[in-house]
Design an enzyme around this catalytic site. Sequence first.
Site, mmCIF file in Angstrom:
data_model
loop_
_atom_site.group_PDB
_atom_site.id
_atom_site.type_symbol
_atom_site.label_atom_id
_atom_site.label_comp_id
_atom_site.label_asym_id
_atom_site.label_seq_id
_atom_site.Cartn_x
_atom_site.Cartn_y
_atom_site.Cartn_z
ATOM 1 N N ASP A 1 9.781 -31.150 -10.362
ATOM 2 C CA ASP A 1 8.672 -31.433 -11.246
ATOM 3 C C ASP A 1 9.189 -30.685 -12.664
ATOM 4 O O ASP A 1 8.260 -30.901 -13.689
ATOM 5 C CB ASP A 1 7.538 -31.213 -10.947
ATOM 6 N N ASP B 1 4.479 -29.082 -8.690
ATOM 7 C CA ASP B 1 4.956 -27.799 -8.353
ATOM 8 C C ASP B 1 6.358 -27.828 -7.929
ATOM 9 O O ASP B 1 6.885 -26.537 -7.653
ATOM 10 C CB ASP B 1 3.983 -27.561 -6.910
ATOM 11 N N CYS C 1 3.310 1.437 2.904
ATOM 12 C CA CYS C 1 4.647 0.799 2.623
ATOM 13 C C CYS C 1 5.656 1.508 1.827
ATOM 14 O O CYS C 1 6.702 1.603 1.873
ATOM 15 C CB CYS C 1 4.317 -0.465 1.728
ATOM 16 N N CYS D 1 0.803 -1.050 -0.014
ATOM 17 C CA CYS D 1 0.119 -0.010 -0.133
ATOM 18 C C CYS D 1 0.800 1.089 -0.077
ATOM 19 O O CYS D 1 2.264 1.065 0.106
ATOM 20 C CB CYS D 1 -0.950 0.077 1.029
ATOM 21 N N ASP E 1 1.613 -34.867 -9.717
ATOM 22 C CA ASP E 1 2.537 -34.889 -8.580
ATOM 23 C C ASP E 1 1.778 -35.022 -7.289
ATOM 24 O O ASP E 1 0.847 -34.717 -6.914
ATOM 25 C CB ASP E 1 3.382 -33.593 -8.676
#
Lengths: 739, 53
Positions: free
Chosen positions: A636, A632, A48, A45, A453
């Site tokens: 993989d 993931d 920040c 935001c 997976d």
Amino acid sequence: MEQTQISNNKTNFNKVEINKLFSPFVKIYPKNNNSIIFKVKNIHCASCIHLIEKSLYTLENVFFVRVNMSTEKLEIKWVGEKKLADKFAKIVSGLGYPISLYDVDNLDNNFEENKKILIRSIAVSGFAAANLMLISVGLWSSSVETMGFATRELFQWISSLIALPAIIYSGRPFFYSALKVLLKKNTNMDVPISLAVILTSLISFFETVNSGEHIYFDSAIMLLFFLLIGRYLDVLAKGKAKKSAKELLSALGGTATVIKDEKQVIVPIKDIRAGDIITISIGEKIPADGIILNGSTEIDLSLISGETLPKKANINDYVFAGTINISAPIQIEVSKSTENNLLTNIVKLMEKAEISKSKYTRIADKAAKLYTPIVHLAGLFTFIGWWIFADLAWQPSLLIAVTVLIITCPCALGLAVPVVQVLANNSLMKKGIYLKSGDALEKLSKVKYVILDKTGTLTVGKPSLIGSYSEEDLQIAASLAHYSKHPFSRSICDQFNGKLLNLENVKEIIGCGMEGYFKGKLLKLGKKNWSCHSQKDENEIFSEIWLTVENEKNICFSFKDQLRKDTKVVIDEIKKLGITPIILSGDQNEVVKRIAAHLGINDYYSEFSIEMKSEFIRKLKLQNKEILMVGDGLNDAPSLAEADVSISPSTAMDITQNTADIVFQGEKLFPIIGCIKVAKKSVLLIKQNFLMAIIYNIFAIPLAIIGLVTPLIAAIAMSSSSLFVIGNSFRLNLKRKKL
Amino acid sequence: MNILLYLIPIALTLGLIGLLAFLWTLKNNQYEDLEGASERILIEEEKEKNDKD
């Protein structure tokens, strides 16, 4: 157990640790000006942005700070010492924003340049299209009798003046691409598009010079304008995910502490050589493959294997680049230099698979292969027929031949795919599914096998606390656990939202657990045989840790990597679509078997290594069936690249996401079904579009060949066929709302 | 119809100015951080001034 080494900076565990030095990466400009670009995460935001910029501006030497929220970049310019870069990094990470290096050299400048060329082309063609329309309305709606010869002449010349430079400028992406494939003696959709645009422009210019009646610059430039928009969106989708992986590699490209002549030297990771000795502190990424010389620790292998539980590593054990050292400082001897380590090898394996994959021919190009020769031969024969056999002069014969080429309408053909693709992209993106390439949709619609997976794909991928515990027990456990980075500890902290107790003397006993004192009582959280001195073996089905409050109680916390909530539903749905699901996992046979039985999957393979997985897919591909891989982990990634089309969750490693064709967000697996359904629908629409274009041509070409098509009819026919194609494509969204 | 001789160049020039303005903004990387720009407006002005000092 082994050494009981205690790390001294326990209190900083929840903050981001900075163990990289940034000063070697500072760019130096004349007059002692320095600049560096960081990658900063978690900027949400305005406050920040303000917090980061303000806290850096207050430093004396800094004269420029700029946070780029979209790209998460932080650029700082200052006068003075290079070393200040490390101070900046410390300040920003102290504010709670994880920071890493943004290695500009690594980024794909080509992509940025490409994007800019396309935007500029869109702007120019858009400008030209709008202005040409203004003039064209006048030209088409009246005739020489009403507007006068001079006015028409003026209008035509102004049109040429606007159109020719605009077409030359903004048609380049198509012209280059067409030229490239023609030189390779091949053809794609850009060939008929370029040819149509060039021919239309030439004949219009010819008409202008000879005070002819009709010009068609408007059609040419409009076609370019719409196609450019489609192409831009395509490039954007492809580039975004590619960039994230590049940035990941650049984050790995930090520094390491190398011991040379008994002194610690900071060296950029890319300069590490085999034989170097490196010190790795707690929480640091291991920069190179090597053998442990000193110390024993636990290693977080999740980057490589997707495995959530840390693995113990002692002297003489191998460790791999990219994994994280979590419990004690170690020294390793580098066995392979950076270009050769496991991480780089995985990337190479992926690249190899990508190359073999890029041979796929898209529907549009298949259509172009069929279309280009037929239409161009028809044009040639028309010319020869009129000129030689019908004794017409060569100019009018050529004119008729060009009308044939123009009326065959590459517009509808050119729009058939991109319009559907853009619409499919949009509707998927609203559901948090990110489509990286148009081919993915085409291939997905034909999928016959889904390879899944286990860890992180079928399951959530991190241990979660199971069973119920009293608030008090959780509070004590969480108070101890928040000092530790162990996945079990994190899981306990996630579960507890209340206030933490103020403990004293908290220590981590390596390989055992955490201990601390509360109001004089000793608290222990860790392995069973350590915390409650029990000799019994640990439970085998669930992973567990024990909390002991001195002389009071022993509580067991159990953990399990749970299936995603909708895994079973999704598997059933996949079967209903006539697709065979297969599980490929690196995990133990028992675990995989239980999950496969629960989900009703007959084909499952366990204890598969990285190479075995991609080998399996390569063999399956020999059956000529399309394969979808869902995974993931970094392990993989080669399989994802090898499969015809691949999907990965957004929780996956950045590099895995880069490899996958489709990335989805959220905790659920359902997007897989959503993707397949949208893909099937899109391909159906694309085929309908081509069918419409073909039917249209069957009627239009003979009329054009015998010279019956007047320019006005040609113009109307062209735009109406394009409108039909666009209208048909929009049905994608209509139907989806009913689902 | 002589009015066309004025109007068309005027229309084209206006359009061209728009086009050039867009290309200029593009060249100056004004589309680099669209999210940031929309958030920055919330930062109080007074502090912003201090920042620039």
